[in-house]
Design a protein around this motif. Structure first.
Motif, PDB file in Angstrom:
ATOM      1  N   GLU A   6       0.827  -1.229   0.000  1.00 28.43           N
ATOM      2  CA  GLU A   6       0.000   0.000   0.000  1.00 28.43           C
ATOM      3  C   GLU A   6       0.857   1.273   0.000  1.00 28.43           C
ATOM      4  O   GLU A   6       0.369   2.359  -0.316  1.00 28.43           O
ATOM      5  CB  GLU A   6      -0.991   0.006   1.179  1.00 28.43           C
ATOM      6  N   ASN A   7       2.139   1.138   0.352  1.00 29.30           N
ATOM      7  CA  ASN A   7       3.028   2.306   0.319  1.00 29.30           C
ATOM      8  C   ASN A   7       3.804   2.429  -0.988  1.00 29.30           C
ATOM      9  O   ASN A   7       4.716   3.245  -1.108  1.00 29.30           O
ATOM     10  CB  ASN A   7       4.030   2.237   1.488  1.00 29.30           C
ATOM     11  N   GLY A   8       3.461   1.562  -1.975  1.00 24.92           N
ATOM     12  CA  GLY A   8       4.152   1.612  -3.254  1.00 24.92           C
ATOM     13  C   GLY A   8       5.563   1.057  -3.197  1.00 24.92           C
ATOM     14  O   GLY A   8       6.440   1.478  -3.943  1.00 24.92           O
ATOM     15  N   ARG A   9       5.775   0.082  -2.287  1.00 26.69           N
ATOM     16  CA  ARG A   9       7.085  -0.564  -2.163  1.00 26.69           C
ATOM     17  C   ARG A   9       7.008  -1.977  -2.718  1.00 26.69           C
ATOM     18  O   ARG A   9       5.958  -2.629  -2.663  1.00 26.69           O
ATOM     19  CB  ARG A   9       7.530  -0.651  -0.695  1.00 26.69           C
ATOM     20  N   LEU A  10       8.139  -2.449  -3.224  1.00 19.25           N
ATOM     21  CA  LEU A  10       8.211  -3.807  -3.757  1.00 19.25           C
ATOM     22  C   LEU A  10       9.196  -4.636  -2.960  1.00 19.25           C
ATOM     23  O   LEU A  10      10.200  -4.121  -2.475  1.00 19.25           O
ATOM     24  CB  LEU A  10       8.702  -3.780  -5.216  1.00 19.25           C
ATOM     25  N   LYS A  11       8.899  -5.937  -2.849  1.00 25.11           N
ATOM     26  CA  LYS A  11       9.913  -6.866  -2.370  1.00 25.11           C
ATOM     27  C   LYS A  11       9.902  -8.088  -3.285  1.00 25.11           C
ATOM     28  O   LYS A  11       8.966  -8.266  -4.070  1.00 25.11           O
ATOM     29  CB  LYS A  11       9.674  -7.248  -0.901  1.00 25.11           C
ATOM     30  N   ALA A  12      10.947  -8.891  -3.211  1.00 23.29           N
ATOM     31  CA  ALA A  12      11.025 -10.086  -4.055  1.00 23.29           C
ATOM     32  C   ALA A  12       9.810 -10.959  -3.785  1.00 23.29           C
ATOM     33  O   ALA A  12       9.457 -11.220  -2.634  1.00 23.29           O
ATOM     34  CB  ALA A  12      12.310 -10.844  -3.763  1.00 23.29           C
ATOM     35  N   CYS A  13       9.128 -11.394  -4.846  1.00 25.52           N
ATOM     36  CA  CYS A  13       7.932 -12.221  -4.660  1.00 25.52           C
ATOM     37  C   CYS A  13       7.565 -12.880  -5.989  1.00 25.52           C
ATOM     38  O   CYS A  13       8.086 -12.536  -7.045  1.00 25.52           O
ATOM     39  CB  CYS A  13       6.757 -11.371  -4.177  1.00 25.52           C
ATOM     40  N   SER A  14       6.671 -13.835  -5.901  1.00 23.36           N
ATOM     41  CA  SER A  14       6.102 -14.442  -7.113  1.00 23.36           C
ATOM     42  C   SER A  14       4.673 -14.839  -6.799  1.00 23.36           C
ATOM     43  O   SER A  14       4.297 -14.968  -5.631  1.00 23.36           O
ATOM     44  CB  SER A  14       6.921 -15.658  -7.558  1.00 23.36           C
TER      45      SER A  14
END
Length: 341
Positions: A266-274
């Motif tokens: 919701e803060n426009g951040r990304l982390k490694a994911c699939s």
């Protein structure tokens, strides 16, 4: 919001049937999403619109030769199978034509028995689950027997298969190309990096759901098919860093856009994911990460023109498309490009 709100008139002769010899030789329509101003450029001029500190996101999926022509064992009736999603144990979700000839238990031979498929179930929208039997390596057999699954508006097979893949395609699994990326050459990508622009690679395996016509009058009732995506730590880090430092995130294609918008918190951040995404972006959507978009010209009333309209507004987008028709731009997969800044 009606599906018909996204209609525009396109003369058939503007649908590009073949890719240009020079990938970066396409035309580029630049649309300013704040003012609606339009400029006509060449694709290789794209570097002028990218700034040091920006991050360009590309989808490195690779289209497989997923179209198989076989014959029904017992009757020799011709059957076409399009591979959509790989399941477990040599089972694929497929689109079969004609579907009426492919009831569970039907066996289909490809390449004189080099590959044999058995229909084991019917799933959503009439797709079939098929179990394949073969000796050796499936990908090698597919490479030998399969054809590139070109969109129906392209009337002939490609002479050079590689032209329906980007120069940076790596991870096999798509039933259609992320076509905005087809304009890039290795030289252009190098020029972009030399200018101080990071390139982040994400993967979204493009299914046919993206291109399926919207069959409901009310846009909000349309349901997208799920597609598999993956973002590694390196890509997430590059995108987050650009945002933190005041750079822009420029997505190459609607698939890259849908990948990062699906994965953002919701803060426009990304982390490694699939995972699997069914995200449907249409006007009213608030973008979490994306700032600019490089894309091709899309079919009238498609989910893709709706996504572009969510970013730049329906009226400015349709006005830009009208201008592109007037200026005789080439449309769809092998056509010209658009940059929304």
């Amino acid at each position: 919001m009606k599906t018909s709100d996204f209609y525009y008139d396109l003369p058939e002769e503007l649908i590009a049937q073949d890719p240009l010899e020079d990938r970066s030789g396409s035309r580029l329509l630049v649309l300013d999403k704040e003012t609606g101003e339009i400029k006509h450029r060449m694709f290789r001029d794209i570097t002028e619109y990218l700034r040091a500190g920006d991050c360009m996101v590309i989808n490195d999926t690779k289209v497989i030769p997923a179209r198989l022509i076989g014959s029904k064992i017992g009757t020799d009736a011709k059957i076409e199978v399009l591979l959509l999603k790989r399941k477990e144990n040599d089972v694929w979700e497929t689109l079969v034509k004609p579907g009426r000839k492919a009831k569970p238990g039907t066996r289909i031979s490809f390449g004189d028995g080099l590959l044999v498929g058995e229909v084991i179930d019917v799933v959503e929208e009439g797709n079939r689950l098929i179990h394949f039997e073969y000796e050796g390596i499936f990908e090698e057999i597919l490479d030998r027997l399969g054809q590139m699954p070109l969109p129906p508006y392209i009337t002939h097979q490609l002479q050079d298969r590689d032209r329906y893949n980007t120069v940076y395609a790596v991870h096999e699994g798509s039933a259609a190309a992320p076509t905005a990326g087809l304009h890039f050459t290795p030289e252009l990508l190098e020029e972009i990096q030399e200018k101080g622009i990071e390139i982040a690679r994400v993967t979204l395996h493009v299914g046919l759901g993206t291109f399926r016509p919207v069959k409901v009058d009310d846009v909000t009732e349309h349901h997208m098919h799920s597609e598999f995506y993956q973002i590694d730590e390196e890509a997430a880090g590059k995108i987050n860093r650009a945002k933190d430092n005041g750079g822009r995130v420029v997505c190459v294609g609607t698939t890259s856009c849908r990948t990062i918008e699906s994965a953002a918190d919701e803060n426009g951040r990304l982390k490694a994911c699939s995972g699997w995404t069914e995200i449907f972006i249409y006007p009213g959507y608030q973008f979490k990460i994306l700032d600019c978009l490089i894309t091709n010209f899309h079919l009238p009333e498609s989910t893709l023109i709706m996504l572009v309209s969510a970013l730049a507004g329906k009226e400015p987008v349709l006005a830009a498309y009208e201008e592109a028709v007037k200026e005789r731009y080439r449309f769809f997969s092998f056509g010209d490009a658009m940059l929304i800044v």
